[in-house]
Design a protein around this motif. Structure first.
Motif, short mmCIF file in Angstrom:
data_model
loop_
_atom_site.label_atom_id
_atom_site.label_comp_id
_atom_site.label_asym_id
_atom_site.label_seq_id
_atom_site.Cartn_x
_atom_site.Cartn_y
_atom_site.Cartn_z
N VAL A 16 0.60 -1.20 0.26
CA VAL A 16 0.11 0.25 0.22
C VAL A 16 1.00 0.91 0.30
O VAL A 16 0.92 2.27 -0.57
N ARG A 17 2.04 1.13 0.40
CA ARG A 17 2.36 2.77 1.39
C ARG A 17 3.14 2.82 -0.39
O ARG A 17 3.89 3.41 -1.17
N ALA A 18 3.94 1.38 -0.83
CA ALA A 18 4.80 1.54 -1.74
C ALA A 18 4.12 2.02 -2.99
O ALA A 18 4.36 2.99 -4.17
N LYS A 19 2.24 1.91 -3.60
CA LYS A 19 1.49 2.63 -4.88
C LYS A 19 1.22 3.97 -4.28
O LYS A 19 0.65 4.11 -5.47
N ALA A 20 1.02 3.76 -2.97
CA ALA A 20 1.06 5.35 -2.36
C ALA A 20 1.45 6.20 -3.23
O ALA A 20 1.23 7.93 -3.18
N ALA A 21 2.81 5.89 -3.12
CA ALA A 21 4.17 7.28 -3.03
C ALA A 21 4.29 6.96 -4.66
O ALA A 21 4.72 7.84 -5.04
N ALA A 22 3.67 5.95 -5.52
CA ALA A 22 3.66 6.29 -7.32
C ALA A 22 2.75 6.33 -7.84
O ALA A 22 2.76 6.87 -9.02
N ARG A 27 -3.64 6.92 -4.48
CA ARG A 27 -3.14 7.14 -2.46
C ARG A 27 -4.44 8.21 -2.55
O ARG A 27 -4.77 8.12 -1.10
N GLN A 28 -5.24 8.73 -3.48
CA GLN A 28 -6.11 9.70 -2.91
C GLN A 28 -7.53 8.55 -2.20
O GLN A 28 -8.20 7.78 -1.60
N GLN A 29 -7.59 7.60 -2.83
CA GLN A 29 -8.37 5.91 -2.56
C GLN A 29 -7.75 5.21 -1.50
O GLN A 29 -9.28 5.26 -0.22
N VAL A 30 -7.07 5.89 -0.77
CA VAL A 30 -6.36 4.57 0.49
C VAL A 30 -6.91 6.09 1.27
O VAL A 30 -7.36 5.73 2.70
N ALA A 36 -11.36 -0.16 1.22
CA ALA A 36 -11.60 -0.58 -0.47
C ALA A 36 -9.98 -1.05 -1.18
O ALA A 36 -9.51 -1.92 -1.82
N ALA A 37 -9.28 0.15 -0.56
CA ALA A 37 -7.75 0.01 -1.26
C ALA A 37 -7.07 -1.30 -0.99
O ALA A 37 -6.78 -2.75 -1.52
N ILE A 38 -6.92 -1.28 0.45
CA ILE A 38 -5.92 -2.83 0.83
C ILE A 38 -7.22 -3.67 0.24
O ILE A 38 -5.90 -4.72 -0.09
N ARG A 39 -8.08 -4.02 0.19
CA ARG A 39 -8.72 -5.10 -1.07
C ARG A 39 -8.31 -4.91 -2.46
O ARG A 39 -7.96 -6.10 -2.33
N ALA A 40 -8.26 -3.70 -2.58
CA ALA A 40 -7.37 -3.96 -4.25
C ALA A 40 -6.42 -4.89 -4.14
O ALA A 40 -5.78 -5.37 -5.16
N ILE A 41 -5.22 -4.56 -3.40
CA ILE A 41 -4.02 -4.64 -3.06
C ILE A 41 -3.70 -5.95 -2.94
O ILE A 41 -3.43 -7.41 -3.29
N ALA A 42 -4.54 -6.78 -1.67
CA ALA A 42 -4.42 -8.09 -1.03
C ALA A 42 -5.12 -9.03 -1.42
O ALA A 42 -4.82 -9.98 -1.40
N SER A 51 -9.69 -1.87 12.02
CA SER A 51 -10.10 -0.66 11.60
C SER A 51 -8.63 -0.24 10.83
O SER A 51 -7.72 -0.37 11.49
N VAL A 52 -8.69 0.32 10.22
CA VAL A 52 -7.52 0.89 9.56
C VAL A 52 -7.78 2.49 9.35
O VAL A 52 -8.98 2.90 8.50
N GLN A 53 -6.66 3.16 9.49
CA GLN A 53 -7.26 3.88 8.91
C GLN A 53 -5.37 4.82 8.52
O GLN A 53 -4.34 4.52 8.76
#
Length: 102
Positions: A16-22, A27-30, A36-42, A51-53
């Motif tokens: 998530v960090r790597a994709k959000a950096a590029a 980044r906006q989605q996460v 939803a962003a985590i589901r897309a990655i994992a 819970s994740v913030q």
């Protein structure tokens, strides 16, 4: 929902960090919808109750404890009656932020 191992959680965080950096769109989605962003990655959802913030870089992040409602637990009453309450360790300020300790 499937349980996650610690290794899977750490791998997901790195991805998530790597994709959000590029990727500005990701980044906006996460930031807006981390689940939803985590589901897309994992390829799977986070465990129920987890819970994740996600926050952008911050000098200080304060994590609040759960809201205390109702009566105190026996353990909490023991701490109050004994005059002690375990507090989390306070990390010293980072010099890079221009903060110093007395």
């Amino acid at each position: 929902m499937a349980a996650w191992t610690n290794e899977e959680l750490q791998q997901m965080i790195q991805e998530v960090r790597a994709k959000a950096a590029a990727d500005p769109q990701f980044r906006q989605q996460v930031l807006v919808n981390p689940n939803a962003a985590i589901r897309a990655i994992a390829g799977k959802a986070l465990p129920e109750g987890m819970s994740v913030q996600v926050v952008e870089a911050a000098d200080v992040t304060i994590v609040l404890p759960p809201l205390q409602t109702g009566a105190l637990s026996d353990q909490d009453l023991d701490h109050v009656a004994g005059g002690s309450l375990p507090l989390p360790p306070i990390r010293p300020p980072k010099e890079e932020y221009g903060l110093t300790q007395p």
